[in-house]
Design a protein around this motif. Structure first.
Motif, mmCIF file in Angstrom:
data_model
loop_
_atom_site.group_PDB
_atom_site.id
_atom_site.type_symbol
_atom_site.label_atom_id
_atom_site.label_comp_id
_atom_site.label_asym_id
_atom_site.label_seq_id
_atom_site.Cartn_x
_atom_site.Cartn_y
_atom_site.Cartn_z
ATOM 1 N N GLU A 176 -5.911 6.870 9.546
ATOM 2 C CA GLU A 176 -6.086 5.888 8.487
ATOM 3 C C GLU A 176 -6.013 4.471 9.083
ATOM 4 O O GLU A 176 -5.014 4.095 9.686
ATOM 5 C CB GLU A 176 -5.010 6.063 7.417
ATOM 6 C CG GLU A 176 -5.011 5.004 6.337
ATOM 7 C CD GLU A 176 -6.367 4.879 5.643
ATOM 8 O OE1 GLU A 176 -6.850 3.736 5.517
ATOM 9 O OE2 GLU A 176 -6.931 5.921 5.240
ATOM 10 N N VAL A 177 -7.106 3.703 8.912
ATOM 11 C CA VAL A 177 -7.172 2.362 9.511
ATOM 12 C C VAL A 177 -7.079 1.247 8.470
ATOM 13 O O VAL A 177 -7.208 0.075 8.801
ATOM 14 C CB VAL A 177 -8.457 2.197 10.352
ATOM 15 C CG1 VAL A 177 -8.517 3.262 11.451
ATOM 16 C CG2 VAL A 177 -9.710 2.246 9.485
ATOM 17 N N GLY A 178 -6.838 1.616 7.201
ATOM 18 C CA GLY A 178 -6.808 0.621 6.138
ATOM 19 C C GLY A 178 -5.858 -0.551 6.348
ATOM 20 O O GLY A 178 -6.244 -1.711 6.159
ATOM 21 N N PRO A 179 -4.598 -0.305 6.742
ATOM 22 C CA PRO A 179 -3.665 -1.433 6.890
ATOM 23 C C PRO A 179 -4.026 -2.413 7.994
ATOM 24 O O PRO A 179 -3.530 -3.539 8.004
ATOM 25 C CB PRO A 179 -2.336 -0.731 7.217
ATOM 26 C CG PRO A 179 -2.476 0.635 6.637
ATOM 27 C CD PRO A 179 -3.919 0.993 6.850
ATOM 28 N N ARG A 180 -4.888 -1.995 8.925
ATOM 29 C CA ARG A 180 -5.300 -2.905 9.997
ATOM 30 C C ARG A 180 -6.779 -3.274 9.845
ATOM 31 O O ARG A 180 -7.121 -4.340 9.372
ATOM 32 C CB ARG A 180 -5.017 -2.260 11.366
ATOM 33 C CG ARG A 180 -4.924 -3.279 12.519
ATOM 34 C CD ARG A 180 -6.248 -3.682 13.104
ATOM 35 N NE ARG A 180 -7.014 -2.561 13.637
ATOM 36 C CZ ARG A 180 -8.246 -2.688 14.120
ATOM 37 N NH1 ARG A 180 -8.841 -3.873 14.133
ATOM 38 N NH2 ARG A 180 -8.900 -1.620 14.558
ATOM 39 N N ASP A 181 -7.676 -2.364 10.183
ATOM 40 C CA ASP A 181 -9.098 -2.661 10.116
ATOM 41 C C ASP A 181 -9.561 -2.891 8.682
ATOM 42 O O ASP A 181 -10.516 -3.624 8.444
ATOM 43 C CB ASP A 181 -9.887 -1.511 10.757
ATOM 44 C CG ASP A 181 -11.277 -1.929 11.195
ATOM 45 O OD1 ASP A 181 -11.495 -3.128 11.416
ATOM 46 O OD2 ASP A 181 -12.147 -1.054 11.322
ATOM 47 N N GLY A 182 -8.880 -2.263 7.740
ATOM 48 C CA GLY A 182 -9.260 -2.439 6.343
ATOM 49 C C GLY A 182 -8.930 -3.800 5.778
ATOM 50 O O GLY A 182 -9.618 -4.304 4.890
ATOM 51 N N ALA A 221 0.300 5.727 2.050
ATOM 52 C CA ALA A 221 -0.661 6.534 2.793
ATOM 53 C C ALA A 221 0.024 7.724 3.455
ATOM 54 O O ALA A 221 -0.491 8.849 3.433
ATOM 55 C CB ALA A 221 -1.371 5.671 3.836
ATOM 56 N N VAL A 222 1.183 7.499 4.041
ATOM 57 C CA VAL A 222 1.925 8.584 4.679
ATOM 58 C C VAL A 222 2.349 9.612 3.625
ATOM 59 O O VAL A 222 2.277 10.825 3.858
ATOM 60 C CB VAL A 222 3.138 8.029 5.448
ATOM 61 C CG1 VAL A 222 4.049 9.154 5.932
ATOM 62 C CG2 VAL A 222 2.660 7.191 6.637
ATOM 63 N N ALA A 223 2.761 9.150 2.463
ATOM 64 C CA ALA A 223 3.151 10.068 1.392
ATOM 65 C C ALA A 223 1.970 10.926 0.928
ATOM 66 O O ALA A 223 2.158 12.052 0.466
ATOM 67 C CB ALA A 223 3.716 9.279 0.211
ATOM 68 N N VAL A 274 -1.184 11.313 5.313
ATOM 69 C CA VAL A 274 -1.707 10.733 6.551
ATOM 70 C C VAL A 274 -0.660 10.879 7.655
ATOM 71 O O VAL A 274 0.504 10.537 7.465
ATOM 72 C CB VAL A 274 -2.057 9.241 6.348
ATOM 73 C CG1 VAL A 274 -2.364 8.573 7.676
ATOM 74 C CG2 VAL A 274 -3.238 9.108 5.389
ATOM 75 N N SER A 275 -1.066 11.390 8.812
ATOM 76 C CA SER A 275 -0.120 11.605 9.916
ATOM 77 C C SER A 275 -0.257 10.581 11.033
ATOM 78 O O SER A 275 0.606 10.493 11.901
ATOM 79 C CB SER A 275 -0.294 13.012 10.502
ATOM 80 O OG SER A 275 -1.613 13.195 10.981
#
Length: 307
Positions: free
Chosen positions: A18-24, A44-46, A49-50
């Motif tokens: 998952e790249v949302g918090p950075r690239d997103g 996201a982890v909940a 997402v690993s």
């Protein structure tokens, strides 16, 4: 959430980064405060997402949306911190990332000088030397290294990127301890046939490293490219919740492929991800509310099938 919500139990595993918090978030007009970015990672982890790009240890003056990396890492729960990936581009960024306790270090090495100079202030050759230095500094830390080859499918400044150029960069990366090499379509120009060929050639020189792919849907080919990568044997794909994303140093590099749309395609294709489809839709909606815009991804609007 049911088991089917994360893909068929007997399906082959495809892992999502998952790249949302950075690239997103790095190209959005609205900068989310640290605590909301922390909550995004935790949500996201909940959802299952690993691995997640939680922070970027770059100069905040160049990318203000990524300021506060240390504060984010300090506020994460232990599971989220263990899942976190920190982007670094130099030794200073590496030192910051290690002190913050990231679970993984990712270094971006462009395939073209045009993009490398504008995005990272240095040539590809100099960036490969920096990568070797970072690799040496990571020895003994226990923190894994992954490397992303930016502009592998095309460059906004240098145009077409010869396959041989990308293959040579992959070969040089394979000289390090990197456990994974990602091929990134930074500006969303790739097509499935190109994906298949570039993966085949890269695998020949990758020395057994895991190959990963990162696609943008700028020209509506991102999901077709992702499926082509899976058909070619790739089992790790990047995506961004809501389809948000883009690069501030790459003109017209619009959104990443959306995590929820990718999950729908993979799950319906008989593959398992371990990430909740309904959970991803919920996080994307939460993210859109905070950014003040409708997520570009489609599934939140169309809904899953069967409903």
């Amino acid at each position: 959430m049911t088991a089917e919500d994360r893909g068929p139990e007997d399906g082959e595993q495809v892992r999502i980064v998952e790249v949302g918090p950075r690239d997103g978030l790095q190209n959005e007009d609205r900068t989310l405060p640290v605590q909301e970015r922390v909550e995004l990672v935790e949500r996201a982890v909940a959802a299952g997402v690993s691995r997640i790009e939680a922070a970027s240890f770059v100069n905040p003056e160049r990318v203000p949306q990524m300021a506060g990396a240390e504060e984010i890492m300090a506020s994460l729960s232990e599971p989220a911190r263990a899942a976190s990936i920190g982007l670094v581009l130099n030794r200073k960024g590496l030192d910051r990332a290690l002190e913050s306790g990231v679970g993984e270090v990712n270094v971006a090495v462009p395939a073209t000088d045009g993009f490398s100079v504008r995005n990272q202030g240095t040539t590809v050759e100099a960036m490969l030397e920096t990568l070797a230095d970072i690799d040496g500094a990571l020895a003994g830390t226990g923190v894994p290294l992954s490397v992303t080859v930016s502009t592998a499918f095309g460059c906004p400044f240098d145009g077409e990127v010869p396959t041989e150029r990308v293959v040579e960069v992959v070969r040089r990366i394979a000289d390090t301890s990197a456990v994974e090499i990602a091929l990134a379509d930074t500006i969303g120009v790739g097509v499935p046939r190109q994906v298949t060929e570039l993966l085949r050639r890269s695998e020949e020189v990758a020395g057994g490293r895991t190959l990963r792919c990162h696609f943008h849907n700028t020209r509506n080919t991102g999901y077709a490219n992702a499926l082509a990568a899976v058909d070619a044997g790739v089992r790790v794909l990047d995506s961004s919740l809501g389809g948000f994303g883009g690069c501030p140093f790459a003109p017209a590099a619009t959104g990443n492929i959306g995590t929820e749309d990718l999950l729908y395609m993979l799950h319906r294709s008989g593959l398992r991800t371990g990430v909740s489809l309904s959970g991803a839709v919920g996080v994307a909606e939460w993210m859109g509310e905070r950014l003040g815009k409708t997520p570009p991804a489609y599934l939140g609007r169309a809904g899953a099938f069967p409903s």
